[in-house]
Design a protein around this motif. Structure first.
Motif, PDB file in Angstrom:
ATOM      1  N   PRO A 154     -24.008  -0.669   7.803  1.00 38.14           N
ATOM      2  CA  PRO A 154     -25.336  -0.955   7.238  1.00 38.14           C
ATOM      3  C   PRO A 154     -25.803  -2.398   7.457  1.00 38.14           C
ATOM      4  O   PRO A 154     -26.994  -2.633   7.675  1.00 38.14           O
ATOM      5  CB  PRO A 154     -25.161  -0.659   5.746  1.00 38.14           C
ATOM      6  CG  PRO A 154     -23.989   0.255   5.660  1.00 38.14           C
ATOM      7  CD  PRO A 154     -23.101  -0.072   6.816  1.00 38.14           C
ATOM      8  N   THR A 155     -24.875  -3.369   7.413  1.00 32.94           N
ATOM      9  CA  THR A 155     -25.265  -4.771   7.612  1.00 32.94           C
ATOM     10  C   THR A 155     -25.813  -4.983   9.023  1.00 32.94           C
ATOM     11  O   THR A 155     -26.904  -5.538   9.207  1.00 32.94           O
ATOM     12  CB  THR A 155     -24.045  -5.698   7.403  1.00 32.94           C
ATOM     13  OG1 THR A 155     -23.514  -5.467   6.093  1.00 32.94           O
ATOM     14  CG2 THR A 155     -24.406  -7.168   7.562  1.00 32.94           C
ATOM     15  N   LEU A 156     -25.041  -4.514  10.017  1.00 31.60           N
ATOM     16  CA  LEU A 156     -25.456  -4.734  11.404  1.00 31.60           C
ATOM     17  C   LEU A 156     -26.651  -3.864  11.777  1.00 31.60           C
ATOM     18  O   LEU A 156     -27.513  -4.277  12.560  1.00 31.60           O
ATOM     19  CB  LEU A 156     -24.279  -4.482  12.352  1.00 31.60           C
ATOM     20  CG  LEU A 156     -23.110  -5.463  12.217  1.00 31.60           C
ATOM     21  CD1 LEU A 156     -22.036  -5.148  13.257  1.00 31.60           C
ATOM     22  CD2 LEU A 156     -23.568  -6.919  12.353  1.00 31.60           C
ATOM     23  N   ALA A 157     -26.722  -2.647  11.207  1.00 25.99           N
ATOM     24  CA  ALA A 157     -27.866  -1.764  11.502  1.00 25.99           C
ATOM     25  C   ALA A 157     -29.157  -2.433  11.043  1.00 25.99           C
ATOM     26  O   ALA A 157     -30.165  -2.435  11.748  1.00 25.99           O
ATOM     27  CB  ALA A 157     -27.685  -0.411  10.815  1.00 25.99           C
ATOM     28  N   GLN A 158     -29.106  -3.042   9.860  1.00 29.42           N
ATOM     29  CA  GLN A 158     -30.298  -3.708   9.332  1.00 29.42           C
ATOM     30  C   GLN A 158     -30.622  -4.963  10.160  1.00 29.42           C
ATOM     31  O   GLN A 158     -31.780  -5.221  10.479  1.00 29.42           O
ATOM     32  CB  GLN A 158     -30.097  -4.042   7.857  1.00 29.42           C
ATOM     33  CG  GLN A 158     -31.328  -4.561   7.158  1.00 29.42           C
ATOM     34  CD  GLN A 158     -32.531  -3.629   7.270  1.00 29.42           C
ATOM     35  OE1 GLN A 158     -32.503  -2.511   6.796  1.00 29.42           O
ATOM     36  NE2 GLN A 158     -33.578  -4.086   7.935  1.00 29.42           N
ATOM     37  N   ALA A 159     -29.599  -5.727  10.516  1.00 28.96           N
ATOM     38  CA  ALA A 159     -29.819  -6.925  11.344  1.00 28.96           C
ATOM     39  C   ALA A 159     -30.466  -6.530  12.673  1.00 28.96           C
ATOM     40  O   ALA A 159     -31.412  -7.164  13.145  1.00 28.96           O
ATOM     41  CB  ALA A 159     -28.500  -7.660  11.577  1.00 28.96           C
ATOM     42  N   HIS A 160     -29.962  -5.450  13.249  1.00 31.80           N
ATOM     43  CA  HIS A 160     -30.514  -4.937  14.514  1.00 31.80           C
ATOM     44  C   HIS A 160     -31.971  -4.497  14.323  1.00 31.80           C
ATOM     45  O   HIS A 160     -32.845  -4.794  15.152  1.00 31.80           O
ATOM     46  CB  HIS A 160     -29.646  -3.779  15.000  1.00 31.80           C
ATOM     47  CG  HIS A 160     -30.158  -3.111  16.234  1.00 31.80           C
ATOM     48  ND1 HIS A 160     -30.109  -3.701  17.470  1.00 31.80           N
ATOM     49  CD2 HIS A 160     -30.767  -1.910  16.402  1.00 31.80           C
ATOM     50  CE1 HIS A 160     -30.653  -2.887  18.358  1.00 31.80           C
ATOM     51  NE2 HIS A 160     -31.064  -1.800  17.741  1.00 31.80           N
ATOM     52  N   ALA A 161     -32.241  -3.827  13.198  1.00 33.53           N
ATOM     53  CA  ALA A 161     -33.610  -3.369  12.922  1.00 33.53           C
ATOM     54  C   ALA A 161     -34.566  -4.553  12.788  1.00 33.53           C
ATOM     55  O   ALA A 161     -35.754  -4.447  13.108  1.00 33.53           O
ATOM     56  CB  ALA A 161     -33.639  -2.514  11.659  1.00 33.53           C
ATOM     57  N   TRP A 162     -34.064  -5.682  12.324  1.00 30.08           N
ATOM     58  CA  TRP A 162     -34.902  -6.890  12.231  1.00 30.08           C
ATOM     59  C   TRP A 162     -35.009  -7.610  13.564  1.00 30.08           C
ATOM     60  O   TRP A 162     -35.574  -8.689  13.657  1.00 30.08           O
ATOM     61  CB  TRP A 162     -34.337  -7.847  11.168  1.00 30.08           C
ATOM     62  CG  TRP A 162     -34.665  -7.458   9.771  1.00 30.08           C
ATOM     63  CD1 TRP A 162     -35.862  -6.980   9.311  1.00 30.08           C
ATOM     64  CD2 TRP A 162     -33.803  -7.536   8.623  1.00 30.08           C
ATOM     65  NE1 TRP A 162     -35.789  -6.743   7.955  1.00 30.08           N
ATOM     66  CE2 TRP A 162     -34.548  -7.082   7.517  1.00 30.08           C
ATOM     67  CE3 TRP A 162     -32.483  -7.951   8.442  1.00 30.08           C
ATOM     68  CZ2 TRP A 162     -34.007  -7.023   6.231  1.00 30.08           C
ATOM     69  CZ3 TRP A 162     -31.945  -7.892   7.172  1.00 30.08           C
ATOM     70  CH2 TRP A 162     -32.697  -7.427   6.079  1.00 30.08           C
ATOM     71  N   GLY A 163     -34.378  -7.053  14.586  1.00 38.10           N
ATOM     72  CA  GLY A 163     -34.549  -7.611  15.928  1.00 38.10           C
ATOM     73  C   GLY A 163     -33.415  -8.496  16.394  1.00 38.10           C
ATOM     74  O   GLY A 163     -33.499  -9.081  17.472  1.00 38.10           O
ATOM     75  N   MET A 164     -32.340  -8.611  15.606  1.00 37.54           N
ATOM     76  CA  MET A 164     -31.245  -9.473  16.053  1.00 37.54           C
ATOM     77  C   MET A 164     -30.511  -8.823  17.225  1.00 37.54           C
ATOM     78  O   MET A 164     -30.189  -7.643  17.195  1.00 37.54           O
ATOM     79  CB  MET A 164     -30.262  -9.751  14.912  1.00 37.54           C
ATOM     80  CG  MET A 164     -29.105 -10.663  15.317  1.00 37.54           C
ATOM     81  SD  MET A 164     -28.008 -11.051  13.930  1.00 37.54           S
ATOM     82  CE  MET A 164     -28.603 -12.666  13.462  1.00 37.54           C
ATOM     83  N   LYS A 165     -30.252  -9.623  18.258  1.00 38.67           N
ATOM     84  CA  LYS A 165     -29.425  -9.161  19.367  1.00 38.67           C
ATOM     85  C   LYS A 165     -27.970  -9.355  18.967  1.00 38.67           C
ATOM     86  O   LYS A 165     -27.571 -10.473  18.613  1.00 38.67           O
ATOM     87  CB  LYS A 165     -29.777  -9.985  20.611  1.00 38.67           C
ATOM     88  CG  LYS A 165     -29.130  -9.494  21.850  1.00 38.67           C
ATOM     89  CD  LYS A 165     -29.658 -10.254  23.059  1.00 38.67           C
ATOM     90  CE  LYS A 165     -28.851  -9.871  24.285  1.00 38.67           C
ATOM     91  NZ  LYS A 165     -29.087 -10.802  25.377  1.00 38.67           N
ATOM     92  N   LEU A 166     -27.180  -8.284  18.983  1.00 35.72           N
ATOM     93  CA  LEU A 166     -25.786  -8.353  18.515  1.00 35.72           C
ATOM     94  C   LEU A 166     -24.844  -8.366  19.709  1.00 35.72           C
ATOM     95  O   LEU A 166     -24.916  -7.492  20.572  1.00 35.72           O
ATOM     96  CB  LEU A 166     -25.482  -7.140  17.630  1.00 35.72           C
ATOM     97  CG  LEU A 166     -26.360  -6.994  16.377  1.00 35.72           C
ATOM     98  CD1 LEU A 166     -26.141  -5.625  15.728  1.00 35.72           C
ATOM     99  CD2 LEU A 166     -26.070  -8.109  15.375  1.00 35.72           C
ATOM    100  N   ILE A 167     -23.982  -9.354  19.749  1.00 31.33           N
ATOM    101  CA  ILE A 167     -23.047  -9.484  20.866  1.00 31.33           C
ATOM    102  C   ILE A 167     -21.624  -9.645  20.314  1.00 31.33           C
ATOM    103  O   ILE A 167     -21.371 -10.547  19.506  1.00 31.33           O
ATOM    104  CB  ILE A 167     -23.392 -10.723  21.734  1.00 31.33           C
ATOM    105  CG1 ILE A 167     -24.853 -10.626  22.208  1.00 31.33           C
ATOM    106  CG2 ILE A 167     -22.440 -10.850  22.914  1.00 31.33           C
ATOM    107  CD1 ILE A 167     -25.370 -11.880  22.883  1.00 31.33           C
ATOM    108  N   PRO A 168     -20.708  -8.751  20.708  1.00 31.14           N
ATOM    109  CA  PRO A 168     -19.338  -8.881  20.185  1.00 31.14           C
ATOM    110  C   PRO A 168     -18.581 -10.021  20.865  1.00 31.14           C
ATOM    111  O   PRO A 168     -18.781 -10.283  22.050  1.00 31.14           O
ATOM    112  CB  PRO A 168     -18.702  -7.526  20.539  1.00 31.14           C
ATOM    113  CG  PRO A 168     -19.471  -7.031  21.724  1.00 31.14           C
ATOM    114  CD  PRO A 168     -20.866  -7.611  21.629  1.00 31.14           C
ATOM    115  N   LEU A 169     -17.739 -10.700  20.087  1.00 26.12           N
ATOM    116  CA  LEU A 169     -16.796 -11.675  20.642  1.00 26.12           C
ATOM    117  C   LEU A 169     -15.406 -11.198  20.243  1.00 26.12           C
ATOM    118  O   LEU A 169     -15.193 -10.826  19.086  1.00 26.12           O
ATOM    119  CB  LEU A 169     -17.018 -13.065  20.033  1.00 26.12           C
ATOM    120  CG  LEU A 169     -18.180 -13.946  20.498  1.00 26.12           C
ATOM    121  CD1 LEU A 169     -18.123 -15.295  19.788  1.00 26.12           C
ATOM    122  CD2 LEU A 169     -18.166 -14.154  22.002  1.00 26.12           C
ATOM    123  N   SER A 170     -14.476 -11.204  21.172  1.00 23.26           N
ATOM    124  CA  SER A 170     -13.105 -10.833  20.799  1.00 23.26           C
ATOM    125  C   SER A 170     -12.619 -11.844  19.759  1.00 23.26           C
ATOM    126  O   SER A 170     -13.159 -12.952  19.656  1.00 23.26           O
ATOM    127  CB  SER A 170     -12.195 -10.893  22.031  1.00 23.26           C
ATOM    128  OG  SER A 170     -12.011 -12.251  22.403  1.00 23.26           O
TER     129      SER A 170
END
Ligand SMILES: *Cc1c(COP(=O)(O)O)cnc(C)c1O
Length: 304
Positions: free
Chosen positions: A101-117
């Motif tokens: 839910p945290t990342l889904a909402q961040a994504h909905a607000w337009g944040m580009k999500l990039i994983p780092l190992s």
């Protein structure tokens, strides 16, 4: 075009009386959880001047770092949305689908999500690694994990609406909020930071670095390392049961990662007569109730 309007008026965050303990030890709560539903708690104050700088400099956006349930990631994404500035979040570890839910909402607000190992993430404040990332994000404003930088400290001063308490108690992650308060509170105030992480011996050094050398006006502060409940985002039934009772009695919601542990610690210290008689203690509710979602996922829906 981005706009700073969202941050222009400081939100109303009342101070609620909580309880009076034997010896006339009076406890209050500063309700930063009421700051804003999405840019919550201390994050509103830490982000304010960072967004001002980014907007003033016509930055292309804001880049930052955090875990998959991070309140800082959530608040930065929301602030970007409200200010009209693009955001990029480097997330610790893999990004699982469907998004939590945290990342889904961040994504909905337009944040580009990039994983780092996890190995890369450990380098997040390493100059060489940052330089490399900055080459891919030229013109972006970079914010460290938790948003703790000089501009965050400046914003934290604005939390202080009442200067008469003997103690200010707050939960510490990176310690940025504590550093901001220590700089701005009267020298007669004592600040107690309750670490949310285990083995937070590095924290004192990091806070000293944030404070810099200009300590003339700083007030005394102490870190309490005994109430981490096993570590960051770890918890147990005793904490849950304490939180349930507290919420029922005082009608103030707590989160199990930060404020819940701090309040548990303060009540325990009161029972051990840590605080002198006839003193006033302000507990800072640092907000971030959205972060409980990860705990519910881990420990069961009805636990808090
Ligand atoms: C981020 C956060 C903290 C920790 O703040 P620091 O300035 O990193 O010490 C405390 N409480 C809540 C609810 C938070 O979201």
């Amino acid at each position: 075009m981005g706009s700073f309007k969202f941050f222009e008026s400081v939100p109303n965050t009342p101070i609620a009386p909580v309880a009076t303990f034997p010896g006339n030890r009076q406890v209050f709560m500063k309700r930063l959880d009421l700051t804003h539903q999405h840019v919550s708690g201390n994050k509103w104050f830490k982000l304010k001047y960072n967004f001002k700088l980014a907007l003033d400099q016509l930055a292309s956006g804001v880049v930052t770092f955090g875990g998959a349930y991070s309140n800082h990631i959530y608040a930065t994404a929301a602030a970007g949305y409200y200010c009209g500035l693009p955001t990029v979040g480097f997330i610790r570890g893999e990004i699982k689908r469907p998004l939590n839910p945290t990342l889904a909402q961040a994504h909905a607000w337009g944040m580009k999500l990039i994983p780092l190992s996890r190995e890369e993430y450990r380098l997040k404040s390493n100059n060489g690694f940052l330089k490399q990332l900055k080459e891919s994000y030229v013109g972006y404003h970079f914010l460290p994990e938790g948003g703790s930088n000089k501009l965050a400290l400046k914003g934290c001063k604005e939390m202080i609406t009442d200067r008469h308490f003997d103690y200010w108690c707050l939960s510490c992650g990176t310690g940025g909020t504590l550093a901001g308060l220590v700089r701005a509170l009267p020298q007669t105030t004592k600040v107690l930071g309750v670490a949310a992480l285990k083995g937070a011996n590095f924290l004192e050094k990091e806070i000293r670095e944030l404070l810099g050398n200009n300590l003339n006006s700083a007030c005394p502060w102490t870190l309490i390392l005994d109430y981490h409940f096993g570590g960051y985002a770890k918890t147990d039934l005793e904490l849950f049961s304490f939180m349930k009772q507290f919420q029922k009695k005082y009608a103030i919601p707590l989160d199990p990662i930060y404020t819940g542990k701090m309040v548990y610690g303060v009540f325990d210290l009161i029972s051990k007569e840590y605080f002198p008689e006839e003193c006033s203690i302000l507990m800072l509710h640092s907000g971030g109730l959205q972060g409980s979602e990860g705990i519910r996922e881990k420990y069961g829906k009805n636990i808090i």
